[in-house]
Design an enzyme around this catalytic site. Structure first.
Site, PDB file in Angstrom:
ATOM      1  N   GLU A 144     -12.292   3.400  -1.157  1.00 27.47           N
ATOM      2  CA  GLU A 144     -11.888   4.337  -2.165  1.00 27.47           C
ATOM      3  C   GLU A 144     -11.505   4.156  -3.361  1.00 27.47           C
ATOM      4  O   GLU A 144     -11.956   4.973  -4.350  1.00 27.47           O
ATOM      5  CB  GLU A 144     -10.670   5.070  -1.507  1.00 27.47           C
ATOM      6  CG  GLU A 144     -10.774   5.998  -0.165  1.00 27.47           C
ATOM      7  CD  GLU A 144      -9.530   6.193   0.285  1.00 27.47           C
ATOM      8  OE1 GLU A 144      -8.361   6.085  -0.021  1.00 27.47           O
ATOM      9  OE2 GLU A 144      -9.849   6.705   1.640  1.00 27.47           O
ATOM     10  N   ASN A 187     -12.762  -3.253   2.466  1.00 24.20           N
ATOM     11  CA  ASN A 187     -13.841  -2.271   2.650  1.00 24.20           C
ATOM     12  C   ASN A 187     -14.778  -2.232   1.237  1.00 24.20           C
ATOM     13  O   ASN A 187     -14.343  -2.629   0.308  1.00 24.20           O
ATOM     14  CB  ASN A 187     -13.399  -0.904   2.645  1.00 24.20           C
ATOM     15  CG  ASN A 187     -12.329  -0.639   3.941  1.00 24.20           C
ATOM     16  OD1 ASN A 187     -12.808  -0.964   4.949  1.00 24.20           O
ATOM     17  ND2 ASN A 187     -11.136  -0.179   3.625  1.00 24.20           N
ATOM     18  N   HIS A 225      -6.971  -6.006   2.066  1.00 17.23           N
ATOM     19  CA  HIS A 225      -5.936  -5.255   2.827  1.00 17.23           C
ATOM     20  C   HIS A 225      -5.339  -6.365   3.737  1.00 17.23           C
ATOM     21  O   HIS A 225      -5.837  -7.083   4.440  1.00 17.23           O
ATOM     22  CB  HIS A 225      -6.348  -4.202   3.717  1.00 17.23           C
ATOM     23  CG  HIS A 225      -6.521  -2.918   3.114  1.00 17.23           C
ATOM     24  ND1 HIS A 225      -5.988  -1.856   2.741  1.00 17.23           N
ATOM     25  CD2 HIS A 225      -7.865  -2.900   2.546  1.00 17.23           C
ATOM     26  CE1 HIS A 225      -6.641  -1.011   2.216  1.00 17.23           C
ATOM     27  NE2 HIS A 225      -8.268  -1.491   2.060  1.00 17.23           N
ATOM     28  N   ASP A 255       0.699  -1.076   0.017  1.00 13.85           N
ATOM     29  CA  ASP A 255      -0.033   0.321  -0.003  1.00 13.85           C
ATOM     30  C   ASP A 255       0.946   1.099   0.049  1.00 13.85           C
ATOM     31  O   ASP A 255       2.096   1.611   0.777  1.00 13.85           O
ATOM     32  CB  ASP A 255      -1.049  -0.097   1.089  1.00 13.85           C
ATOM     33  CG  ASP A 255      -1.921   0.837   1.063  1.00 13.85           C
ATOM     34  OD1 ASP A 255      -3.290   0.451   1.063  1.00 13.85           O
ATOM     35  OD2 ASP A 255      -1.892   2.347   1.065  1.00 13.85           O
ATOM     36  N   ILE A 256       0.616   2.250  -0.630  1.00 15.79           N
ATOM     37  CA  ILE A 256       1.248   3.606  -0.900  1.00 15.79           C
ATOM     38  C   ILE A 256       1.498   4.398   0.457  1.00 15.79           C
ATOM     39  O   ILE A 256       2.155   4.945   0.603  1.00 15.79           O
ATOM     40  CB  ILE A 256       0.655   4.398  -2.075  1.00 15.79           C
ATOM     41  CG1 ILE A 256       2.028   5.264  -2.653  1.00 15.79           C
ATOM     42  CG2 ILE A 256      -0.442   4.961  -1.842  1.00 15.79           C
ATOM     43  CD1 ILE A 256       1.464   5.789  -3.720  1.00 15.79           C
ATOM     44  N   HIS A 270     -10.037  -5.199  -3.653  1.00 17.64           N
ATOM     45  CA  HIS A 270      -8.890  -5.297  -3.133  1.00 17.64           C
ATOM     46  C   HIS A 270      -8.959  -5.805  -1.739  1.00 17.64           C
ATOM     47  O   HIS A 270      -9.788  -5.534  -0.954  1.00 17.64           O
ATOM     48  CB  HIS A 270      -8.087  -4.186  -3.099  1.00 17.64           C
ATOM     49  CG  HIS A 270      -8.597  -2.999  -2.389  1.00 17.64           C
ATOM     50  ND1 HIS A 270      -9.347  -2.510  -3.185  1.00 17.64           N
ATOM     51  CD2 HIS A 270      -8.593  -2.423  -1.416  1.00 17.64           C
ATOM     52  CE1 HIS A 270     -10.117  -1.192  -2.382  1.00 17.64           C
ATOM     53  NE2 HIS A 270      -9.329  -1.262  -1.449  1.00 17.64           N
TER      54      HIS A 270
HETATM   55  P1  AMP Z   1      -9.993   1.270   0.344  1.00 17.54           P
HETATM   56  O1  AMP Z   1     -10.074   2.709   1.283  1.00 17.54           O
HETATM   57  O2  AMP Z   1     -10.117   0.032   0.867  1.00 17.54           O
HETATM   58  O3  AMP Z   1     -10.379   1.507  -0.978  1.00 17.54           O
HETATM   59  O4  AMP Z   1      -8.261   1.385   0.271  1.00 17.54           O
HETATM   60  C1  AMP Z   1      -7.357   1.971  -1.054  1.00 17.54           C
HETATM   61  C2  AMP Z   1      -6.137   1.845  -0.502  1.00 17.54           C
HETATM   62  O5  AMP Z   1      -5.400   1.894  -1.810  1.00 17.54           O
HETATM   63  C3  AMP Z   1      -5.677   2.915   0.312  1.00 17.54           C
HETATM   64  O6  AMP Z   1      -5.121   1.999   1.531  1.00 17.54           O
HETATM   65  C4  AMP Z   1      -4.565   3.500  -0.162  1.00 17.54           C
HETATM   66  O7  AMP Z   1      -3.482   3.789   0.399  1.00 17.54           O
HETATM   67  C5  AMP Z   1      -4.139   2.658  -1.526  1.00 17.54           C
HETATM   68  N1  AMP Z   1      -3.850   3.177  -2.659  1.00 17.54           N
HETATM   69  C6  AMP Z   1      -4.039   3.996  -3.315  1.00 17.54           C
HETATM   70  N2  AMP Z   1      -3.363   4.132  -4.453  1.00 17.54           N
HETATM   71  C7  AMP Z   1      -2.299   3.626  -4.314  1.00 17.54           C
HETATM   72  C8  AMP Z   1      -1.490   3.242  -5.133  1.00 17.54           C
HETATM   73  N3  AMP Z   1      -1.249   3.769  -6.463  1.00 17.54           N
HETATM   74  N4  AMP Z   1      -0.412   2.056  -4.743  1.00 17.54           N
HETATM   75  C9  AMP Z   1      -0.537   1.260  -3.763  1.00 17.54           C
HETATM   76  N5  AMP Z   1      -1.682   1.668  -2.876  1.00 17.54           N
HETATM   77  C10 AMP Z   1      -2.445   2.702  -3.244  1.00 17.54           C
END
Ligand code: AMP
Length: 125
Positions: free
Chosen positions: A99, A91, A106, A33-34, A104
């Site tokens: 988001e 989520n 986590h 995760d970024i 995905h």
């Molecule tokens: P969610 O709120 O469950 O949709 O989580 C989305 C996740 O994607 C968040 O933890 C972000 O930090 C992660 N994320 C967004 N863009 C990137 C990216 N380019 N590379 C890795 N993780 C990302």
């Protein structure tokens, strides 16, 4: 909700933007995760176009579902997470603050992860 092929994880799958890859097979891609929220914070995504856990689990072919969850276990094993333990979380939709609209999981690990959800959310709790 229709799948948007321009979401950020779709772009990662197509190689249009980079990721810090942990694991890849026929069914899944895993990357860091970024914005990590634990010492280990890895995302595991299916290669198919699914919006959420709900979409994937309800509509993907059985082989894709099985392959994906086997891959999640492979990621945990490859990272050596079984002895200390880890948390798998997904989520779905607005109440859960999803988001990115590509399914995905986590994978959190590397410390005591505390409670599952924010304290005091249960009725009467
Ligand atoms: P969610 O709120 O469950 O949709 O989580 C989305 C996740 O994607 C968040 O933890 C972000 O930090 C992660 N994320 C967004 N863009 C990137 C990216 N380019 N590379 C890795 N993780 C990302």
């Amino acid at each position: 909700m229709a799948y948007d092929p321009n979401n950020i994880f779709a772009k990662i799958l197509r190689g249009e933007i980079p990721c810090n890859k942990v694991y890849e097979d026929t069914y899944a891609l895993a990357f860091h995760d970024i914005t990590p929220q634990a010492p280990v914070h890895v995302l595991v995504i299916p290669k198919g176009a699914y919006v959420s856990f709900d979409d994937f689990s309800g509509t993907a072919p059985a082989e894709a579902v099985a392959g994906f969850y086997r891959a999640v276990q492979q990621v945990a094993a490859q990272l050596g997470l079984q002895s200390g333990g880890y948390r798998v979380l997904s989520n779905v939709g607005p109440d859960a603050h999803q988001e990115v609209m590509h399914y995905h999981l986590h994978l959190f690990a590397g410390c005591d992860l505390g409670r599952m959800v924010k304290k005091g959310l249960a009725a009467g709790g």
